[in-house]
Structures are given as C-alpha cells and as structure tokens.
Scaffold this motif. Structure first.
Motif, PDB file in Angstrom:
ATOM      1  N   CYS A   1      61.952  17.232  21.651  1.00  0.00           N
ATOM      2  CA  CYS A   1      62.563  18.503  21.251  1.00  0.00           C
ATOM      3  C   CYS A   1      63.829  18.780  22.059  1.00  0.00           C
ATOM      4  O   CYS A   1      64.850  19.211  21.509  1.00  0.00           O
ATOM      5  CB  CYS A   1      61.568  19.654  21.437  1.00  0.00           C
TER       6      CYS A   1
ATOM      7  N   TYR B   1      56.143  14.791  15.030  1.00  0.00           N
ATOM      8  CA  TYR B   1      54.937  15.112  15.797  1.00  0.00           C
ATOM      9  C   TYR B   1      53.724  15.110  14.869  1.00  0.00           C
ATOM     10  O   TYR B   1      52.657  14.565  15.207  1.00  0.00           O
ATOM     11  CB  TYR B   1      55.110  16.481  16.455  1.00  0.00           C
TER      12      TYR B   1
ATOM     13  N   LEU C   1      65.201  20.430  16.065  1.00  0.00           N
ATOM     14  CA  LEU C   1      63.852  20.813  16.494  1.00  0.00           C
ATOM     15  C   LEU C   1      62.838  20.588  15.374  1.00  0.00           C
ATOM     16  O   LEU C   1      61.708  20.148  15.630  1.00  0.00           O
ATOM     17  CB  LEU C   1      63.852  22.283  16.927  1.00  0.00           C
TER      18      LEU C   1
ATOM     19  N   THR D   1      56.449  14.899  23.030  1.00  0.00           N
ATOM     20  CA  THR D   1      57.065  15.631  21.922  1.00  0.00           C
ATOM     21  C   THR D   1      58.050  16.667  22.429  1.00  0.00           C
ATOM     22  O   THR D   1      59.133  16.854  21.853  1.00  0.00           O
ATOM     23  CB  THR D   1      55.988  16.310  21.063  1.00  0.00           C
ATOM     24  N   GLN D   2      57.703  17.352  23.513  1.00  0.00           N
ATOM     25  CA  GLN D   2      58.626  18.353  24.054  1.00  0.00           C
ATOM     26  C   GLN D   2      59.912  17.713  24.572  1.00  0.00           C
ATOM     27  O   GLN D   2      61.001  18.283  24.444  1.00  0.00           O
ATOM     28  CB  GLN D   2      57.939  19.161  25.150  1.00  0.00           C
TER      29      GLN D   2
ATOM     30  N   LEU E   1      61.541  25.138  10.431  1.00  0.00           N
ATOM     31  CA  LEU E   1      61.129  25.058  11.837  1.00  0.00           C
ATOM     32  C   LEU E   1      60.053  26.092  12.144  1.00  0.00           C
ATOM     33  O   LEU E   1      59.042  25.776  12.796  1.00  0.00           O
ATOM     34  CB  LEU E   1      62.337  25.268  12.743  1.00  0.00           C
TER      35      LEU E   1
ATOM     36  N   SER F   1      61.790  16.976  15.124  1.00  0.00           N
ATOM     37  CA  SER F   1      60.881  16.630  16.221  1.00  0.00           C
ATOM     38  C   SER F   1      59.448  17.013  15.863  1.00  0.00           C
ATOM     39  O   SER F   1      58.508  16.237  16.079  1.00  0.00           O
ATOM     40  CB  SER F   1      61.312  17.341  17.509  1.00  0.00           C
ATOM     41  N   LEU F   2      59.285  18.212  15.291  1.00  0.00           N
ATOM     42  CA  LEU F   2      57.943  18.658  14.906  1.00  0.00           C
ATOM     43  C   LEU F   2      57.438  17.899  13.682  1.00  0.00           C
ATOM     44  O   LEU F   2      56.232  17.650  13.562  1.00  0.00           O
ATOM     45  CB  LEU F   2      57.951  20.163  14.622  1.00  0.00           C
TER      46      LEU F   2
END
Length: 455
Positions: free
Chosen positions: A96, A153, A146, A92-93, A208, A149-150
């Motif tokens: 990001c 996730y 970002l 996941t990072q 975010l 991405s979360l």
C-alpha cells in the motif's frame, strides 16, 4: 493413471474456478472505457478525440502501476501456501505504501502532461479538452494505487469474487457519475469532459472504500485484519516488492509501447489501414482478456504451491494451466476465423475497411493461439518470482523480431533496402505473430527448466 487423471481434473477445476471471477473483473474494467467512449460521444467529436488522447496518456501509466503491484499477488500466494499468514498484513501494508508513492507521482505526471502534449504536434483545439479530462482524474491516482493493493490482497488469498462485485459496481457508478457530472443531472452543473475525468477518479475512490470495508468486515479475514495495526513504511520491504514487480510493470508497459509504435507506422499507410488495424486490435484485445485472467489464476496457484514447497503440485498446476491456455487459444483462433467475415460489420460499413479488416482477422486469429500460450507460460513463471528473464526474452522478441520483421514485410523498408515485400498493414501482424510465437517457444524452454529440471 486414473489418479493422474483425477489430479489433472482437480487442478483444471481449481484454475477455472479462480479464472471466472477474475475474467469478469477484467471485462468490467474494459466496460468502463466503453462507457466513457459512448457517453463522451454525446459531447461531440472533439470531446471524443480528447478522451482518446487522454486515455493514451494515463492507461499505460496505470498498467505499469498494476504490473508493479502484481508482485504482491504472487508474494501473498506464496505466504498462504507456506502458512505464514502472520506476514500477510505487514506485506500488504508495505505494498500500500508502495502503491501510494508510485501512484502519487503518476498522478502529478498525468496532471502536468495535459498541458504539455502540444509538443507532439496534436491539434490545438483538442489540447485544452485533454488537459481538462486529465486534470479531472489525476488527483485520484493515489486511490487507484491503494485499491489495486487491496485487490491483489484479496486475489492473492484466493478471494477474487469480491473484487468482481466491486468492479461491476464501478461500472454502474461510472454510468451514474458520468450522467451527473458530464451532463448536469440532479441539479449539478454540467462539467463536460472534466466531469468524465472526475467520474473516473470518484470510481477509484468508491472502489477503494468498498474494498476497505470488505477486508475490515469479512468473516474470512477475521483472524488477521489488515488494518488492525498500522505498520510504518519499511524501505527494505518496499524495495523488495518493487524489484519483484518492476519487470512485470515494464513488460505491461512494453506491450503498450510496441502497439503504439506499430500504430504510428501504420498511420503512414492511410486511413483505411489505420481503421482496419484499430478494429483488429480492439477485437484481439477483447479476446485477449480471457488468457490474461487465466494467467493470473495460474500465478496464484503456482505461488501457493511454491510457498508450500510442493514441487509435484507446482508441475501439476503448470501442466493443467498450459493445457487450458492451449485450449483457450485454439478456441479463440477458431472463433475469430469463423466470425472474421461478420465481426468487422459491427464497427463500420466502409467497403475498403471491411475488406482489409476481414483479411487481417484471418491472420490475427493465429495471434490468439500463440499469445494465449505465451501468457500462460508467463503466469507460471511469475508464480515463482521469475520475472526478469521472461521480460528480457519477450522484449527481445517484440523489439528485435516483431518490429523489424513487420517493418520489412509492410513495405516500409523498401526505401532503405530496395525491393521488399509489400504486405502493408498485414505485414505488421505477421511480424507480431512471429515475435509472440518465438516468445512462447523461449518461455516454454524456461518453464521446462524451472519446473521439470529436477525430474
């Protein structure tokens, strides 16, 4: 037989449970655009037109970004299915980092695009307003990257409800921020159309922050906190995620380009044709949100089954997903046919536009069935990282069949080839239906070979 029915019911229930929150999230995102349109209308026709042009610039870029990051959702679903929870945070990072890099570049492109739209022959009076609007939101694109991405996730691990809550909160925030920044409430200066762009950017920032707070505090992620340890960028991991998501991003972008191309061609047929097409497309887009949410849920569950190396469950999920997709498509087709005489009156009272839109909706209704099945098939294939071949097949159908056939049936080809059918705007929709039906058939063959070949 009874066991099979129970398994089918269970898989249909699992897909439906996932689809619900994702669907609300998708509609909340649409609602933000509706809110901006309504509130900008109070600034005048020029502001409304400028926002429309600005949206036509940044929304396709955002769709491309979302498509690329979609690869993370599938990757995490497979890791969850395989029980490799230790790899989830690092993957996941890396997503990001990828989202930050891509969105940063897109933000710069959006900012500079606002000052260069004059090359397309747009009205001079709108250009400064478009530049103001895009300048107001361009800075926030990295936050958007970002956030998605979360979002993936959470959704990739079967936790879509928090994303829904955040999306609904963003709608409320957008209304409040538009009131403050556009019209100067609470003592703030009235920034007009720039305030609308700033409000959109601030909503991305707030979304975010809310997502970061949730993944850092929620009990379900207590054993594997996303930000407990920061991983440096890994070129190999970033490239792998990019290669997985690139075909999806291109597919999302291609759909926008196809519709933009058709809209430009229809514009040559007059105001009534343009208005009727826009109403039909808008209604189709609203209905299309349900199959899209269903497709995301199918991708997640197929990815989990692939990660667990459970081929039997893969086939069950795909079968249940296609059954649901077909049922949804039939329901949407029936609804559009039943309401085709009434829905256009929500948009206009022009007799010519009403008559043509009603005729268009009876054709576009069948688009819903083919598209729902096609999207469900695509979701199943994305769940096993099969993205490149579906992109090629869909692109060939859109650009190789839909556009040429629509061009011929609309009457545009008469100048080149002599006497041809003169269906006008309806010809373009017939071309679209032919393209999407062919795409569904080809993807159906691909799904059968991918999931049932061994059987």
């Amino acid at each position: 037989m009874l066991t099979q029915k129970k398994s089918l019911s269970r898989d249909i229930g699992s897909i439906a449970i996932l689809t619900g929150p994702i669907l609300v999230t998708q509609y909340a995102q649409i609602a933000n655009g509706v809110v901006d349109t309504i509130m900008c209308g109070r600034l005048g026709a020029e502001a409304l037109g400028a926002v429309g042009l600005g949206v036509a610039v940044w929304v396709p870029m955002q769709a491309f970004l979302i498509g690329i990051l979609y690869g993370l959702l599938v990757e995490l679903a497979q890791l969850c299915g395989a029980g490799k929870t230790g790899d989830i945070t690092s993957t996941t990072q890396q997503a990001c980092w990828l989202g930050l890099l891509l969105a940063g570049g897109m933000g710069l492109a959006v900012y500079f695009a606002g000052a260069r739209l004059g090359v397309f022959g747009l009205p001079e009076e709108l250009l400064p307003l478009v530049a103001e609007y895009l300048g107001g939101l361009a800075w926030a694109f990295p936050f958007c990257g970002l956030f998605y991405s979360l979002r993936f996730y959470c959704e990739g691990q079967g936790a879509p409800k928090i994303v829904t809550v955040i999306a609904l909160g963003a709608v409320a925030s957008n209304i409040a921020l538009n009131s403050v920044l556009m019209f100067g409430a609470l003592g703030f200066p009235a920034l007009g159309i720039r305030g609308c762009g700033l409000a959109t950017g601030l909503c991305w920032v707030l979304s975010l922050l809310a997502a970061m707070a949730y993944v850092s505090l929620a009990r379900r992620f207590a054993g594997n906190r996303l930000f407990a340890r920061l991983h440096a960028p890994s070129l190999a991991a970033i490239v792998r995620l990019f290669r997985t998501g690139l075909p999806i991003g291109v597919a999302f972008l291609s759909e926008y380009l196809v519709m933009a191309c058709i809209a430009l061609m229809i514009a040559r047929q007059g105001t009534v044709a343009v208005a009727s097409h826009q109403i039909t497309y808008n209604l189709s887009l609203v209905l299309f949100t349900l199959p899209v949410a269903l497709s995301i849920a199918i991708s997640i569950l197929v990815g989990q089954a692939r990660g667990a190396q459970d081929a039997e469950r893969e086939r069950r999920v795909v079968g249940a997903g296609l059954l649901l997709s077909s049922g949804v498509g039939l329901a949407l087709t029936a609804a559009l046919l039943a309401l085709s005489q009434w829905l256009p009156s929500l948009y206009t009272d022009d007799p010519g536009v009403l008559a043509l839109t009603r005729a268009l909706l009876t054709i576009a209704a069948f688009f819903q069935l083919a598209d729902s099945i096609q999207v469900g098939l695509s979701g199943a294939l994305r769940g096993i990282h099969d993205t490149t071949v579906p992109l090629i097949l869909s692109s060939l159908c859109y650009w190789g069949v839909g556009i040429p056939l629509g061009y011929a049936l609309s009457g545009e080809a008469s100048a080149l080839f002599g006497e041809m059918p003169q269906m006008g705007v309806m010809g373009w929709w017939v071309g679209l239906i032919a393209a999407i039906t062919l795409a569904a058939m080809l993807l159906g063959v691909r799904v059968r070979r991918s999931f049932w070949k061994a059987v």
